[in-house]
Scaffold this active site. Structure first.
Site, PDB file in Angstrom:
ATOM      1  N   SER A 181     -20.259  58.078 -17.774  1.00  0.00           N
ATOM      2  CA  SER A 181     -19.237  57.034 -17.780  1.00  0.00           C
ATOM      3  C   SER A 181     -19.764  55.717 -18.350  1.00  0.00           C
ATOM      4  O   SER A 181     -20.215  55.703 -19.489  1.00  0.00           O
ATOM      5  CB  SER A 181     -18.705  56.869 -16.362  1.00  0.00           C
ATOM      6  OG  SER A 181     -17.408  56.389 -16.434  1.00  0.00           O
ATOM      7  N   LYS A 185     -21.881  55.208 -21.917  1.00  0.00           N
ATOM      8  CA  LYS A 185     -21.779  54.230 -23.009  1.00  0.00           C
ATOM      9  C   LYS A 185     -23.195  53.753 -23.359  1.00  0.00           C
ATOM     10  O   LYS A 185     -23.587  53.681 -24.524  1.00  0.00           O
ATOM     11  CB  LYS A 185     -20.914  53.041 -22.581  1.00  0.00           C
ATOM     12  CG  LYS A 185     -19.521  53.419 -22.030  1.00  0.00           C
ATOM     13  CD  LYS A 185     -18.704  52.180 -21.650  1.00  0.00           C
ATOM     14  CE  LYS A 185     -17.643  52.413 -20.592  1.00  0.00           C
ATOM     15  NZ  LYS A 185     -16.604  53.371 -20.796  1.00  0.00           N
ATOM     16  N   TRP A 272      -8.423  59.200 -19.140  1.00  0.00           N
ATOM     17  CA  TRP A 272      -8.823  57.784 -19.273  1.00  0.00           C
ATOM     18  C   TRP A 272      -9.943  57.639 -20.309  1.00  0.00           C
ATOM     19  O   TRP A 272     -10.030  56.645 -21.012  1.00  0.00           O
ATOM     20  CB  TRP A 272      -9.278  57.284 -17.893  1.00  0.00           C
ATOM     21  CG  TRP A 272      -9.548  55.821 -17.770  1.00  0.00           C
ATOM     22  CD1 TRP A 272     -10.731  55.245 -17.408  1.00  0.00           C
ATOM     23  CD2 TRP A 272      -8.624  54.730 -17.962  1.00  0.00           C
ATOM     24  NE1 TRP A 272     -10.617  53.872 -17.377  1.00  0.00           N
ATOM     25  CE2 TRP A 272      -9.333  53.531 -17.709  1.00  0.00           C
ATOM     26  CE3 TRP A 272      -7.278  54.642 -18.338  1.00  0.00           C
ATOM     27  CZ2 TRP A 272      -8.745  52.271 -17.812  1.00  0.00           C
ATOM     28  CZ3 TRP A 272      -6.689  53.376 -18.443  1.00  0.00           C
ATOM     29  CH2 TRP A 272      -7.417  52.224 -18.185  1.00  0.00           C
ATOM     30  N   HIS A 308     -13.151  63.144 -13.485  1.00  0.00           N
ATOM     31  CA  HIS A 308     -14.230  62.249 -13.892  1.00  0.00           C
ATOM     32  C   HIS A 308     -15.330  62.265 -12.820  1.00  0.00           C
ATOM     33  O   HIS A 308     -15.147  61.720 -11.737  1.00  0.00           O
ATOM     34  CB  HIS A 308     -13.614  60.851 -14.008  1.00  0.00           C
ATOM     35  CG  HIS A 308     -14.513  59.809 -14.577  1.00  0.00           C
ATOM     36  ND1 HIS A 308     -14.824  59.760 -15.902  1.00  0.00           N
ATOM     37  CD2 HIS A 308     -15.157  58.770 -13.991  1.00  0.00           C
ATOM     38  CE1 HIS A 308     -15.612  58.714 -16.127  1.00  0.00           C
ATOM     39  NE2 HIS A 308     -15.836  58.102 -14.979  1.00  0.00           N
TER      40      HIS A 308
END
Ligand code: GCU
Length: 325
Positions: A181, A185, A272, A308
């Site tokens: 998540s 990144k 998302w 997630h």
């Protein structure tokens, strides 16, 4: 490229037709990395020689656990946990991973990682809790500087690389960056910037990671910049309502990983994170692997059912990928 799934095209070129591998390495890749720093992630602090002290070491059920204090320089010392196979005859491939909940929390309950399974299959896992590197709060005085969180977490990966290269039990040619998540990144950015990372697994990294800024599904640039203003720099906020004007999209960051292996992993219910957009971008970046003669079989997508999270099923996929390196 107008009809890519999850993206409002067209996408900027990764490189112009006719670019050679040499031109990519010496010109285009550095130019892109500079743009990502200037217009999105902000700077990273200078590197310092790693210093590490072993705090303790104990055999656990199926692996060896070593706690280390790693001095990162500007961001201070952090607690690094290394798990290793109980017996090893040669240096082992190693996951370098940031975690959300603290090193201790990874041994039981819903946040447990697959240390014993990894060790059984001949892998080490080194991990640091991300907030030890840089607080995840917009109010932190850290962000009154030129630095922003994703870039600092990515920098943390590189400090783990510095350290790993000094540990004889770890295979310096097989250091694999992994994060979930917001840490996915940072994983992608670290992999793009630091070629010592042999492979990269940005897990469910979403917007600001492997998902497009020009995305049509999930989190928008405006939303992420508003809710998490400390993650990216001020320049990126200027694109909140005009992402089409960005001179790059995240396929250009993915391309900076080439020719090294990458696994983009996602979950079906995690819209998302715009997995359609992520996978489209990986396709758009693939010509860079071709240009550099990278192994396209090691440019992989993984999708599982569910939400997630970082689950044992995800670890199974990470290990299967890493075994091919
Ligand atoms: C939020 C954020 C995402 C991020 C995620 C996470 O959902 O909007 O961009 O990836 O948190 O880090 O779990």
């Amino acid at each position: 490229m107008d009809d890519l799934k999850g993206i409002a095209g067209p996408l900027p070129h990764v490189f112009v037709p006719g670019t050679t591998a040499d031109q990519w390495r010496t010109k285009r890749r550095p130019e892109l990395l500079k743009q990502f720093t200037g217009l999105m992630y902000g700077e990273a602090p200078p590197a310092e020689a790693p210093k590490a002290t072993v705090v303790n070491e104990k055999p656990m059920d199926g692996f060896l656990l070593r706690n280390i204090r790693l001095h990162t320089g500007i961001l201070g010392p952090v607690a690094l946990q290394l798990t290793l196979p109980l017996k090893q005859s040669k240096p082992v491939p190693t996951f370098l991973a940031l975690n959300f909940t603290g090193n201790e929390s990874l041994h039981s309950g819903p946040t447990a990682w697959s240390f014993a399974e990894a060790a059984r299959r001949g892998f080490a896992i080194a991990t640091v809790c991300y907030e030890e590197l840089a607080a995840d709060r917009k109010e932190s005085p850290l962000y009154e500087s030129k630095y922003r969180a994703v870039s600092l977490w990515a920098w943390g990966f590189s400090r783990m690389v510095d350290w790993a290269l000094t540990v004889p039990e770890l295979d310096s040619k097989k250091l694999i960056a992994l994060g979930h998540s917001r840490l996915g990144k940072a994983t992608l950015l670290a992999g793009a910037r630091d070629e010592r990372l042999a492979a990269v697994i940005p897990h469910q990294s979403g917007t600001g990671g492997a998902a497009p800024s020009r995305g049509t599904i999930g989190e928008s640039v405006q939303r992420i910049n508003t809710v998490f203003p400390h993650w990216f720099n001020d320049a990126y906020k200027k694109f909140n309502e005009r992402t089409a004007d960005l001179p790059f999209d995240q396929h250009c960051l993915l391309a900076c990983v080439a020719p090294r292996p990458i696994l983009l992993s996602n979950a079906q219910e995690d819209t998302w994170a715009n997995y359609d957009g992520q996978f489209s971008l990986l396709d758009a970046a693939l010509p860079t692997w071709k240009l550099l003669g990278g192994d396209e079989k090691l440019v992989q997508k993984f999708m599982r059912p569910g939400k997630h999270a970082l689950t044992p099923e995800d670890w199974t996929a990470f290990l299967a990928f890493a075994e091919k390196l």
